[in-house]
Scaffold this motif. Structure first.
Motif, PDB file in Angstrom:
ATOM      1  N   GLY A  86     -27.371  65.579  40.319  1.00 55.13           N
ATOM      2  CA  GLY A  86     -27.254  66.137  38.333  1.00 55.13           C
ATOM      3  C   GLY A  86     -25.778  67.222  38.693  1.00 55.13           C
ATOM      4  N   HIS A  87     -25.624  67.873  40.213  1.00 50.66           N
ATOM      5  CA  HIS A  87     -24.593  68.437  39.669  1.00 50.66           C
ATOM      6  C   HIS A  87     -22.961  67.186  39.341  1.00 50.66           C
ATOM      7  CE1 HIS A  87     -26.121  72.285  42.793  1.00 50.66           C
ATOM      8  NE2 HIS A  87     -26.894  72.130  41.276  1.00 50.66           N
ATOM      9  N   GLU A  88     -22.368  68.301  38.974  1.00 51.54           N
ATOM     10  CA  GLU A  88     -21.191  67.690  37.960  1.00 51.54           C
ATOM     11  C   GLU A  88     -19.843  69.007  37.905  1.00 51.54           C
ATOM     12  OE1 GLU A  88     -21.622  65.339  35.051  1.00 51.54           O
ATOM     13  OE2 GLU A  88     -21.294  67.640  34.139  1.00 51.54           O
ATOM     14  N   SER A  89     -18.406  68.375  38.493  1.00 46.48           N
ATOM     15  CA  SER A  89     -17.523  69.303  38.421  1.00 46.48           C
ATOM     16  C   SER A  89     -17.313  69.081  37.023  1.00 46.48           C
ATOM     17  CB  SER A  89     -16.697  69.461  39.125  1.00 46.48           C
ATOM     18  OG  SER A  89     -16.119  67.914  39.148  1.00 46.48           O
ATOM     19  N   SER A  90     -16.100  70.006  36.087  1.00 44.51           N
ATOM     20  CA  SER A  90     -15.355  69.758  35.036  1.00 44.51           C
ATOM     21  C   SER A  90     -14.590  68.402  35.086  1.00 44.51           C
ATOM     22  CB  SER A  90     -15.219  71.459  34.307  1.00 44.51           C
ATOM     23  OG  SER A  90     -14.179  71.315  35.376  1.00 44.51           O
ATOM     24  N   ILE A  91     -14.357  68.238  33.874  1.00 43.97           N
ATOM     25  CA  ILE A  91     -13.092  67.643  33.791  1.00 43.97           C
ATOM     26  C   ILE A  91     -11.514  68.030  33.961  1.00 43.97           C
ATOM     27  CG2 ILE A  91     -11.322  65.805  32.563  1.00 43.97           C
ATOM     28  CD1 ILE A  91     -13.730  65.219  30.875  1.00 43.97           C
ATOM     29  N   HIS A  92     -10.966  68.552  35.171  1.00 45.58           N
ATOM     30  CA  HIS A  92      -9.929  69.194  35.439  1.00 45.58           C
ATOM     31  C   HIS A  92      -9.152  68.708  36.241  1.00 45.58           C
ATOM     32  CE1 HIS A  92     -12.459  68.728  39.409  1.00 45.58           C
ATOM     33  NE2 HIS A  92     -11.120  68.886  40.269  1.00 45.58           N
ATOM     34  N   ASP A  93      -7.004  69.485  36.150  1.00 41.88           N
ATOM     35  CA  ASP A  93      -6.593  68.887  36.991  1.00 41.88           C
ATOM     36  C   ASP A  93      -6.339  70.262  38.557  1.00 41.88           C
ATOM     37  OD1 ASP A  93      -5.013  71.563  36.413  1.00 41.88           O
ATOM     38  OD2 ASP A  93      -3.889  70.049  34.586  1.00 41.88           O
ATOM     39  N   HIS A  94      -5.755  69.773  38.999  1.00 42.18           N
ATOM     40  CA  HIS A  94      -5.524  71.283  40.343  1.00 42.18           C
ATOM     41  C   HIS A  94      -4.413  72.242  40.418  1.00 42.18           C
ATOM     42  CE1 HIS A  94      -8.122  67.898  43.090  1.00 42.18           C
ATOM     43  NE2 HIS A  94      -8.684  68.684  42.177  1.00 42.18           N
ATOM     44  N   VAL A  95      -3.293  71.885  39.007  1.00 46.10           N
ATOM     45  CA  VAL A  95      -2.521  73.150  38.664  1.00 46.10           C
ATOM     46  C   VAL A  95      -1.281  73.142  40.271  1.00 46.10           C
ATOM     47  CG1 VAL A  95      -1.851  75.193  38.024  1.00 46.10           C
ATOM     48  CG2 VAL A  95      -4.435  74.320  37.076  1.00 46.10           C
ATOM     49  N   GLY A  96      -0.821  71.537  40.041  1.00 47.53           N
ATOM     50  CA  GLY A  96       0.660  71.865  41.127  1.00 47.53           C
ATOM     51  C   GLY A  96      -0.459  71.176  42.782  1.00 47.53           C
ATOM     52  N   ASP A 144      -2.843  63.117  42.960  1.00 53.46           N
ATOM     53  CA  ASP A 144      -1.774  63.833  42.747  1.00 53.46           C
ATOM     54  C   ASP A 144      -1.992  65.173  42.430  1.00 53.46           C
ATOM     55  OD1 ASP A 144       1.459  62.335  43.647  1.00 53.46           O
ATOM     56  OD2 ASP A 144       0.295  64.513  43.841  1.00 53.46           O
ATOM     57  N   ARG A 145      -0.718  65.520  42.644  1.00 53.59           N
ATOM     58  CA  ARG A 145      -0.205  66.870  42.044  1.00 53.59           C
ATOM     59  C   ARG A 145      -0.688  66.924  40.227  1.00 53.59           C
ATOM     60  NH1 ARG A 145       2.320  70.048  45.360  1.00 53.59           N
ATOM     61  NH2 ARG A 145       3.401  68.592  46.713  1.00 53.59           N
ATOM     62  N   ASP A 146      -0.531  66.270  39.538  1.00 51.63           N
ATOM     63  CA  ASP A 146      -0.637  66.060  37.970  1.00 51.63           C
ATOM     64  C   ASP A 146      -2.186  64.947  37.619  1.00 51.63           C
ATOM     65  OD1 ASP A 146      -0.064  63.641  39.035  1.00 51.63           O
ATOM     66  OD2 ASP A 146       1.762  63.396  36.786  1.00 51.63           O
ATOM     67  N   GLY A 147      -3.165  64.681  39.058  1.00 50.89           N
ATOM     68  CA  GLY A 147      -4.192  63.716  38.435  1.00 50.89           C
ATOM     69  C   GLY A 147      -4.920  64.795  37.376  1.00 50.89           C
ATOM     70  N   ILE A 148      -5.929  64.080  37.392  1.00 49.68           N
ATOM     71  CA  ILE A 148      -7.142  64.483  35.793  1.00 49.68           C
ATOM     72  C   ILE A 148      -8.400  64.274  36.630  1.00 49.68           C
ATOM     73  CG2 ILE A 148      -8.320  65.086  34.025  1.00 49.68           C
ATOM     74  CD1 ILE A 148      -5.632  65.218  32.770  1.00 49.68           C
ATOM     75  N   HIS A 149      -9.820  64.437  37.641  1.00 47.19           N
ATOM     76  CA  HIS A 149     -10.627  63.983  37.782  1.00 47.19           C
ATOM     77  C   HIS A 149     -11.691  64.883  37.187  1.00 47.19           C
ATOM     78  CE1 HIS A 149     -10.176  65.710  41.710  1.00 47.19           C
ATOM     79  NE2 HIS A 149     -10.742  66.280  41.104  1.00 47.19           N
ATOM     80  N   GLN A 150     -13.152  63.883  37.551  1.00 48.83           N
ATOM     81  CA  GLN A 150     -13.970  65.015  37.724  1.00 48.83           C
ATOM     82  C   GLN A 150     -15.207  64.158  38.863  1.00 48.83           C
ATOM     83  OE1 GLN A 150     -16.856  63.958  34.375  1.00 48.83           O
ATOM     84  NE2 GLN A 150     -17.881  66.412  34.319  1.00 48.83           N
ATOM     85  N   LEU A 151     -16.204  65.136  39.307  1.00 50.65           N
ATOM     86  CA  LEU A 151     -16.516  64.610  40.738  1.00 50.65           C
ATOM     87  C   LEU A 151     -18.037  64.781  40.057  1.00 50.65           C
ATOM     88  CD1 LEU A 151     -14.328  66.170  43.376  1.00 50.65           C
ATOM     89  CD2 LEU A 151     -14.321  64.057  42.278  1.00 50.65           C
ATOM     90  N   ALA A 152     -18.932  63.608  40.622  1.00 54.65           N
ATOM     91  CA  ALA A 152     -20.571  64.019  40.331  1.00 54.65           C
ATOM     92  C   ALA A 152     -20.930  63.358  41.374  1.00 54.65           C
ATOM     93  CB  ALA A 152     -20.807  63.279  38.834  1.00 54.65           C
ATOM     94  N   ASN A 153     -22.424  64.275  41.414  1.00 54.27           N
ATOM     95  CA  ASN A 153     -23.269  63.574  42.389  1.00 54.27           C
ATOM     96  C   ASN A 153     -24.194  62.858  41.545  1.00 54.27           C
ATOM     97  OD1 ASN A 153     -25.172  63.054  44.138  1.00 54.27           O
ATOM     98  ND2 ASN A 153     -25.797  64.511  45.081  1.00 54.27           N
ATOM     99  N   THR A 154     -24.385  61.437  41.213  1.00 50.12           N
ATOM    100  CA  THR A 154     -25.094  61.387  40.060  1.00 50.12           C
ATOM    101  C   THR A 154     -26.600  60.063  41.396  1.00 50.12           C
ATOM    102  OG1 THR A 154     -23.824  58.473  40.743  1.00 50.12           O
ATOM    103  CG2 THR A 154     -23.334  60.839  38.882  1.00 50.12           C
ATOM    104  N   SER A 155     -26.351  60.516  41.794  1.00 47.06           N
ATOM    105  CA  SER A 155     -27.309  60.103  43.065  1.00 47.06           C
ATOM    106  C   SER A 155     -28.779  60.360  43.309  1.00 47.06           C
ATOM    107  CB  SER A 155     -27.102  60.014  44.794  1.00 47.06           C
ATOM    108  OG  SER A 155     -26.797  60.887  45.555  1.00 47.06           O
ATOM    109  N   ALA A 156     -29.799  60.259  43.680  1.00 50.61           N
ATOM    110  CA  ALA A 156     -30.505  61.317  44.214  1.00 50.61           C
ATOM    111  C   ALA A 156     -31.081  62.167  45.591  1.00 50.61           C
ATOM    112  CB  ALA A 156     -32.012  60.365  43.509  1.00 50.61           C
ATOM    113  N   GLU A 157     -30.304  61.887  45.994  1.00 48.76           N
ATOM    114  CA  GLU A 157     -29.732  62.557  47.482  1.00 48.76           C
ATOM    115  C   GLU A 157     -28.884  63.402  46.639  1.00 48.76           C
ATOM    116  OE1 GLU A 157     -31.938  61.579  49.208  1.00 48.76           O
ATOM    117  OE2 GLU A 157     -32.821  60.282  48.168  1.00 48.76           O
ATOM    118  N   ASP A 158     -29.115  64.983  47.616  1.00 53.07           N
ATOM    119  CA  ASP A 158     -27.512  65.687  48.562  1.00 53.07           C
ATOM    120  C   ASP A 158     -26.896  64.744  48.652  1.00 53.07           C
ATOM    121  OD1 ASP A 158     -29.555  67.991  47.563  1.00 53.07           O
ATOM    122  OD2 ASP A 158     -29.717  68.103  49.531  1.00 53.07           O
ATOM    123  N   LEU A 159     -25.078  65.443  48.523  1.00 51.80           N
ATOM    124  CA  LEU A 159     -23.707  64.854  48.883  1.00 51.80           C
ATOM    125  C   LEU A 159     -23.576  65.965  49.512  1.00 51.80           C
ATOM    126  CD1 LEU A 159     -21.798  62.932  48.390  1.00 51.80           C
ATOM    127  CD2 LEU A 159     -21.500  64.297  45.789  1.00 51.80           C
TER     128      LEU A 159
END
Length: 196
Positions: A86-96, A144-159
């Protein structure tokens, strides 16, 4: 594995291995500002680290994913991120900063976003353009430098994931799928004493 729009292709494991020390030397060969995403992905596919090194830095938090620093140089940083279900990041970029992600244990769900039609990068709202699920042994992914993404653990196991940022990731730009608002947020590592 087919690649989705917005993703760097998942790179296969190379026979020309690099120890962490050799990886650090290779990363110093050119400034992070001129390093390409393709070169970073090539290097991380050759990176070999001891499993005990990752497990030593695998500290989890109950409320949110944990960022655990393994090493940091002027050229890059290597982190172990730990995600409960259930943990997830925000939708974000990496500021370069460039980004590469490998899955050590569990299954990562990674979504790529881009500004909605007619909007420029660095503005919102954003829309999802691709989703990918990655498990151990399936190679590295990244944006890449301007990429926008979100990461998440949508499984039932630790990641547990391994992340390389070049240069070190000091802050994020956070986006929304609903509003044009964006927010610059500083980052910190998760310290072991914060876990008690």
């Amino acid at each position: 594995m087919p690649s989705s729009p917005g993703y760097a292709a998942v790179m296969e494991i190379s026979a020309d291995h690099l120890s962490l020390e050799a990886f650090m030397i290779e990363m110093r060969r050119e400034p992070a500002s001129s390093l390409t995403h393709e070169r970073l992905m090539e290097l991380v596919t050759r990176l070999r680290y001891d499993d005990d090194l990752i497990l030593k830095h695998a500290d989890f938090c109950a409320e949110h994913y944990a960022r655990n620093l393994v090493c940091r140089t002027p050229a890059f940083e290597l982190l172990v991120l730990c995600w409960r279900p259930g943990h997830e990041s925000s939708i974000h970029d990496h500021v370069g900063s460039l980004n590469a992600i490998g899955v050590f244990a569990g299954e990562l769900t990674s979504c790529v976003f881009q500004p909605m039609t007619g909007k420029s990068f660095g503005t919102g709202p954003v829309e999802m353009t691709g989703e990918q699920r990655v498990q151990p042994g399936q190679g590295w992914i990244g944006v890449d430098r301007d990429g926008i993404h979100q990461l998440a653990n949508t499984s039932a196991e630790d990641l547990i994931t391994v992340h390389v940022y070049a240069p070190a990731l000091m802050e994020l730009t956070v986006y929304s799928t609903e509003t044009a608002d964006v927010e610059r947020r500083p980052l910190r590592y998760t310290l072991a004493e914060d876990l008690d």
